[in-house]
Design an enzyme around this catalytic site. Structure first.
Site, PDB file in Angstrom:
ATOM      1  N   ASN A  58      34.403  55.732  45.940  1.00 46.38           N
ATOM      2  CA  ASN A  58      33.250  55.191  45.184  1.00 46.38           C
ATOM      3  C   ASN A  58      32.027  55.081  46.085  1.00 46.38           C
ATOM      4  O   ASN A  58      30.904  55.344  45.652  1.00 46.38           O
ATOM      5  CB  ASN A  58      33.596  53.839  44.574  1.00 46.38           C
ATOM      6  CG  ASN A  58      34.322  53.991  43.248  1.00 46.38           C
ATOM      7  OD1 ASN A  58      33.725  54.363  42.247  1.00 46.38           O
ATOM      8  ND2 ASN A  58      35.617  53.737  43.260  1.00 46.38           N
ATOM      9  N   GLY A  98      37.217  54.687  50.008  1.00 44.03           N
ATOM     10  CA  GLY A  98      35.768  54.772  49.850  1.00 44.03           C
ATOM     11  C   GLY A  98      35.259  55.936  49.017  1.00 44.03           C
ATOM     12  O   GLY A  98      34.145  56.405  49.236  1.00 44.03           O
ATOM     13  N   GLU A 156      34.399  56.120  37.083  1.00 42.80           N
ATOM     14  CA  GLU A 156      33.890  55.264  38.172  1.00 42.80           C
ATOM     15  C   GLU A 156      32.744  55.892  38.953  1.00 42.80           C
ATOM     16  O   GLU A 156      31.723  55.244  39.207  1.00 42.80           O
ATOM     17  CB  GLU A 156      35.028  54.931  39.154  1.00 42.80           C
ATOM     18  CG  GLU A 156      36.125  54.110  38.544  1.00 42.80           C
ATOM     19  CD  GLU A 156      37.194  53.752  39.567  1.00 42.80           C
ATOM     20  OE1 GLU A 156      36.854  53.346  40.676  1.00 42.80           O
ATOM     21  OE2 GLU A 156      38.382  53.888  39.239  1.00 42.80           O
ATOM     22  N   ASN A 201      30.427  45.015  40.500  1.00 41.41           N
ATOM     23  CA  ASN A 201      31.785  45.470  40.823  1.00 41.41           C
ATOM     24  C   ASN A 201      32.163  46.638  39.936  1.00 41.41           C
ATOM     25  O   ASN A 201      31.712  46.723  38.792  1.00 41.41           O
ATOM     26  CB  ASN A 201      32.774  44.316  40.584  1.00 41.41           C
ATOM     27  CG  ASN A 201      34.213  44.712  40.897  1.00 41.41           C
ATOM     28  OD1 ASN A 201      34.493  45.327  41.920  1.00 41.41           O
ATOM     29  ND2 ASN A 201      35.136  44.370  40.003  1.00 41.41           N
ATOM     30  N   MET A 212      38.834  44.833  47.610  1.00 41.13           N
ATOM     31  CA  MET A 212      40.060  44.325  46.993  1.00 41.13           C
ATOM     32  C   MET A 212      40.193  42.803  46.985  1.00 41.13           C
ATOM     33  O   MET A 212      41.284  42.291  46.775  1.00 41.13           O
ATOM     34  CB  MET A 212      41.277  44.951  47.687  1.00 41.13           C
ATOM     35  CG  MET A 212      41.366  46.439  47.472  1.00 41.13           C
ATOM     36  SD  MET A 212      41.376  46.872  45.711  1.00 41.13           S
ATOM     37  CE  MET A 212      41.267  48.648  45.801  1.00 41.13           C
ATOM     38  N   HIS A 255      35.483  48.207  38.173  1.00 43.49           N
ATOM     39  CA  HIS A 255      36.892  47.933  37.872  1.00 43.49           C
ATOM     40  C   HIS A 255      37.474  49.148  37.139  1.00 43.49           C
ATOM     41  O   HIS A 255      36.854  49.642  36.188  1.00 43.49           O
ATOM     42  CB  HIS A 255      37.022  46.669  37.015  1.00 43.49           C
ATOM     43  CG  HIS A 255      38.449  46.338  36.724  1.00 43.49           C
ATOM     44  ND1 HIS A 255      39.283  45.799  37.684  1.00 43.49           N
ATOM     45  CD2 HIS A 255      39.201  46.528  35.618  1.00 43.49           C
ATOM     46  CE1 HIS A 255      40.487  45.659  37.170  1.00 43.49           C
ATOM     47  NE2 HIS A 255      40.472  46.094  35.920  1.00 43.49           N
ATOM     48  N   ASP A 299      36.867  39.603  37.543  1.00 44.81           N
ATOM     49  CA  ASP A 299      36.551  40.604  36.501  1.00 44.81           C
ATOM     50  C   ASP A 299      35.981  39.985  35.215  1.00 44.81           C
ATOM     51  O   ASP A 299      36.136  40.556  34.138  1.00 44.81           O
ATOM     52  CB  ASP A 299      37.789  41.450  36.158  1.00 44.81           C
ATOM     53  CG  ASP A 299      38.358  42.170  37.376  1.00 44.81           C
ATOM     54  OD1 ASP A 299      37.573  42.561  38.252  1.00 44.81           O
ATOM     55  OD2 ASP A 299      39.591  42.333  37.434  1.00 44.81           O
ATOM     56  N   LEU A 312      35.511  37.230  45.671  1.00 48.89           N
ATOM     57  CA  LEU A 312      34.619  36.433  46.520  1.00 48.89           C
ATOM     58  C   LEU A 312      34.532  35.009  45.986  1.00 48.89           C
ATOM     59  O   LEU A 312      34.621  34.775  44.775  1.00 48.89           O
ATOM     60  CB  LEU A 312      33.227  37.082  46.560  1.00 48.89           C
ATOM     61  CG  LEU A 312      33.197  38.475  47.203  1.00 48.89           C
ATOM     62  CD1 LEU A 312      31.872  39.175  46.927  1.00 48.89           C
ATOM     63  CD2 LEU A 312      33.461  38.384  48.707  1.00 48.89           C
TER      64      LEU A 312
HETATM   65  C1  GAR Z   1      38.985  52.298  42.727  1.00 48.52           C
HETATM   66  O1  GAR Z   1      39.728  52.819  41.657  1.00 48.52           O
HETATM   67  C2  GAR Z   1      38.355  50.985  42.334  1.00 48.52           C
HETATM   68  O2  GAR Z   1      37.901  50.944  41.009  1.00 48.52           O
HETATM   69  C3  GAR Z   1      39.512  50.054  42.515  1.00 48.52           C
HETATM   70  O3  GAR Z   1      40.174  50.509  43.682  1.00 48.52           O
HETATM   71  C4  GAR Z   1      39.911  51.884  43.875  1.00 48.52           C
HETATM   72  C5  GAR Z   1      39.271  52.074  45.241  1.00 48.52           C
HETATM   73  O4  GAR Z   1      39.018  53.413  45.542  1.00 48.52           O
HETATM   74  N1  GAR Z   1      39.036  48.704  42.627  1.00 48.52           N
HETATM   75  C6  GAR Z   1      39.719  47.644  42.198  1.00 48.52           C
HETATM   76  O5  GAR Z   1      40.796  47.728  41.672  1.00 48.52           O
HETATM   77  C7  GAR Z   1      39.010  46.306  42.418  1.00 48.52           C
HETATM   78  N2  GAR Z   1      39.527  45.327  41.495  1.00 48.52           N
HETATM   79  P1  GAR Z   1      37.931  53.871  46.612  1.00 48.52           P
HETATM   80  O6  GAR Z   1      38.136  53.052  47.883  1.00 48.52           O
HETATM   81  O7  GAR Z   1      38.279  55.323  46.838  1.00 48.52           O
HETATM   82  O8  GAR Z   1      36.550  53.691  46.029  1.00 48.52           O
END
Ligand code: GAR
Length: 210
Positions: free
Chosen positions: A14, A12, A181, A108, A91, A110, A151, A94
């Site tokens: 992000n 989490g 991000e 989203n 992850m 990515h 994506d 949907l």
């Molecule tokens: C982040 O790098 C996000 O962009 C990626 O997983 C990580 C989660 O980190 N998401 C994907 O790859 C989705 N396709 P977080 O839980 O610390 O935000």
């Protein structure tokens, strides 16, 4: 205020960037109404609780396939009267009924520059492993609207990040988060909530100055 739900699956960071940006006043006209996790033990839930945001768990492991899982998320979003959904380290892809009902209302993040290193199988650390294997010199992150294809939706914001000679997947993942991000996801949410995004086909136009 735009009622917003954040969907998470893991640490989490992000989500934390969104919470912090919101607290600083950098995300305008937005109510962080719910955090929904696909995993009961995701640390993102603790981050949400500490910020005083309501939390919900819809455990992917309790479902045989994605149909029931997506449908239950859809029901919860409807019950909570959510307008905007942000996938922050979520992850799973949907299903079409949910994505279509929330057309141009699911954002989203990515961890690569779409259309490179994206689609089925490209998530989390795997993305950065592939980036290093391929040998590109520049990567980054993309904030985009979701469509039924993984994506594939219209791109809102992108930020590039340099790949260094001595990068590991972990060091690259961290830098992509820090430099890209954690900035563009809160920014994209604010632009939506300020009603500054206009979608024409695949193109997203941003009204006013960035
Ligand atoms: C982040 O790098 C996000 O962009 C990626 O997983 C990580 C989660 O980190 N998401 C994907 O790859 C989705 N396709 P977080 O839980 O610390 O935000």
């Amino acid at each position: 205020m735009v009622k917003t739900a954040i969907l998470v699956s893991g640490g989490g960071t992000n989500l934390q960037a969104i919470i912090d940006a919101h607290a600083r006043g950098d995300i305008k006209n937005c109510e962080l109404a719910a955090v929904i996790s696909s995993k009961p033990d995701a640390y993102a839930l603790t981050r949400a609780e500490l910020a005083g945001i309501s939390t919900y768990v819809i455990d992917r492991k309790q479902y045989a396939d994605s149909t029931g899982f997506s449908a239950d998320i859809h029901k919860l979003l409807t019950k909570l009267d959510i307008e905007l959904v942000a996938l922050a380290g979520f992850m799973y892809v949907l299903d079409a009924p949910l994505v279509n009902a929330f057309e141009n209302r699911i954002i989203n993040i990515h961890p690569a520059l779409i259309p490179a290193f994206c689609g089925v199988g490209f998530y989390g650390l795997r993305v950065h492993e592939r980036v290093l294997e391929y040998g590109v010199k520049i990567t980054g992150a993309t904030a985009h609207f979701c469509t039924a294809g993984a994506d594939e939706g219209p791109i809102i914001l992108q930020q590039s990040v340099e790949v260094r000679e001595d990068d590991t997947p972990q060091s690259l993942q961290r830098r992509v988060m820090e430099e890209a991000e954690w900035h563009i996801l809160p920014r994209a949410i604010s632009l939506y909530c300020e009603r500054r995004l206009e979608v024409e086909g695949r193109r997203v136009r941003i009204r006013g100055e960035l």
